[in-house]
Design a protein around this motif. Sequence first.
Motif, mmCIF file in Angstrom:
data_model
loop_
_atom_site.group_PDB
_atom_site.id
_atom_site.type_symbol
_atom_site.label_atom_id
_atom_site.label_comp_id
_atom_site.label_asym_id
_atom_site.label_seq_id
_atom_site.Cartn_x
_atom_site.Cartn_y
_atom_site.Cartn_z
ATOM 1 N N SER A 59 0.809 -1.226 0.000
ATOM 2 C CA SER A 59 0.000 0.000 0.000
ATOM 3 C C SER A 59 0.840 1.273 0.000
ATOM 4 O O SER A 59 0.329 2.359 0.229
ATOM 5 N N GLY A 60 2.137 1.131 -0.269
ATOM 6 C CA GLY A 60 3.030 2.278 -0.149
ATOM 7 C C GLY A 60 3.044 3.243 -1.326
ATOM 8 O O GLY A 60 3.868 4.148 -1.372
ATOM 9 N N GLY A 61 2.146 3.067 -2.288
ATOM 10 C CA GLY A 61 2.085 4.003 -3.417
ATOM 11 C C GLY A 61 3.074 3.669 -4.526
ATOM 12 O O GLY A 61 3.564 4.565 -5.223
ATOM 13 N N ILE A 62 3.349 2.369 -4.718
ATOM 14 C CA ILE A 62 4.311 1.957 -5.745
ATOM 15 C C ILE A 62 3.615 1.885 -7.114
ATOM 16 O O ILE A 62 2.540 1.306 -7.239
ATOM 17 N N TYR A 63 4.214 2.466 -8.108
ATOM 18 C CA TYR A 63 3.740 2.273 -9.480
ATOM 19 C C TYR A 63 4.966 2.027 -10.354
ATOM 20 O O TYR A 63 6.102 2.168 -9.900
ATOM 21 N N ARG A 64 4.695 1.618 -11.604
ATOM 22 C CA ARG A 64 5.785 1.300 -12.518
ATOM 23 C C ARG A 64 5.872 2.398 -13.567
ATOM 24 O O ARG A 64 4.834 2.925 -13.992
ATOM 25 N N GLN A 67 3.045 3.675 -15.982
ATOM 26 C CA GLN A 67 1.706 3.651 -15.399
ATOM 27 C C GLN A 67 1.331 5.036 -14.880
ATOM 28 O O GLN A 67 2.200 5.860 -14.583
ATOM 29 N N VAL A 68 0.026 5.248 -14.752
ATOM 30 C CA VAL A 68 -0.456 6.491 -14.156
ATOM 31 C C VAL A 68 -0.155 6.443 -12.652
ATOM 32 O O VAL A 68 -0.426 5.432 -11.996
ATOM 33 N N THR A 93 5.000 6.982 -4.708
ATOM 34 C CA THR A 93 4.358 8.258 -4.419
ATOM 35 C C THR A 93 3.316 8.063 -3.323
ATOM 36 O O THR A 93 2.528 7.123 -3.356
ATOM 37 N N HIS A 94 3.366 8.911 -2.320
ATOM 38 C CA HIS A 94 2.465 8.792 -1.158
ATOM 39 C C HIS A 94 2.586 10.090 -0.369
ATOM 40 O O HIS A 94 3.667 10.673 -0.325
ATOM 41 N N PHE A 95 1.496 10.524 0.263
ATOM 42 C CA PHE A 95 1.577 11.805 0.968
ATOM 43 C C PHE A 95 1.900 11.678 2.455
ATOM 44 O O PHE A 95 2.153 12.660 3.126
ATOM 45 N N ALA A 96 1.907 10.457 2.970
ATOM 46 C CA ALA A 96 1.922 10.349 4.430
ATOM 47 C C ALA A 96 3.183 9.749 5.027
ATOM 48 O O ALA A 96 3.209 9.455 6.211
ATOM 49 N N TYR A 97 4.213 9.547 4.227
ATOM 50 C CA TYR A 97 5.474 9.110 4.839
ATOM 51 C C TYR A 97 6.652 9.656 4.049
ATOM 52 O O TYR A 97 6.488 10.099 2.910
ATOM 53 N N GLN B 95 0.418 12.049 -8.911
ATOM 54 C CA GLN B 95 1.621 12.634 -8.305
ATOM 55 C C GLN B 95 2.831 11.814 -8.737
ATOM 56 O O GLN B 95 3.191 10.840 -8.085
ATOM 57 N N TYR B 96 3.434 12.210 -9.857
ATOM 58 C CA TYR B 96 4.547 11.444 -10.406
ATOM 59 C C TYR B 96 5.830 11.683 -9.637
ATOM 60 O O TYR B 96 6.098 12.802 -9.208
ATOM 61 N N GLN B 97 6.626 10.613 -9.518
ATOM 62 C CA GLN B 97 7.944 10.764 -8.900
ATOM 63 C C GLN B 97 8.851 11.563 -9.826
ATOM 64 O O GLN B 97 9.587 12.433 -9.388
#
Lengths: 169, 127
Positions: A59-64, A67-68, A93-97, B95-97
């Motif tokens: 749930s840590g906001g991982i994308y490839r 991807q969007v 990407t994540h706002f809380a850590y 929110q892209y890295q």
Amino acid sequence: MVFRKQPMSGEPVDYIQRTREQYAHLGYPPYQWVNNPGEPPFVPLGKALRDARVGLVASGGIYRHGQVAFHYKDDFSFRLIPTTAKLNELRVTHFAYDLTDARADPNVVFPLETLRDLAQLSRIGELSRYAYTFMGGIYSSRKVKEILAPAIADRLVKDAVDVVILVPV
Amino acid sequence: MSSAYSITRSVNTPRAVYLDFPLGHTAGRAGDKALQRKVMIDTLSALDTIQVPGTIRTLPYRWADTDEWKDKVMRPNSEKGQHADDRVERSPDPQYQLEDDRQAAELNLAKNGCSDCIWLAEQDMAR
């Protein structure tokens, strides 16, 4: 505001209590944390780990790359990450850590390479074809429980996993 | 796997391991492959051996020699006894890295709608 005394060495940070303090100070009503009373459902692992197909959900906001990315306003979408993905294709990407370490080494919130290595060493049978990722900063636990979690569970059942490693942040 | 004991206790998972690290390191320390592997082997072992539903097994690793890092968690101005609202604005835009990610995603979206991005409609509840 007077804080509770500092935790003793080894005592966990009580994030529920600290969120309560922060919200109270900002004048917000307390956040309703998920609370499931009683005995949780429990299914023993029916086979040896070295024969098991292992799933990964994070749930840590991982994308490839390609991807969007997740957005920060109750985003309850999820991404399919092939477990053959290269580490340098992974983004966080994540706002809380604090993302610094996760961006330097995604394994800290998405232990893909760790599990691949253990499959190689036959500590687990194999990794499932896809890992599933989402951005856990979702205020509505109802949306998670009624929409997101069942959708991911459906996929895992179709993937015929024996066990799933859940990695929240 | 969890680094937030009280939340995992409240959610009441069938079984869990607890790593007493700052949030953002649920599976270990960055660049420390040996520790990451130990944490995962312990996690798999917990899966294999925990028999009492609801058990949270604490893993034997420490983030630092002292627990000082815990003092500032969610308390950005705690020495003044104040809380700042340090939360990030909740934007509905991706929110892209990296800026390069945005271009790749937009290309992918135009081509095949990002087939490995799964958006769930609220109406799906009524299935």
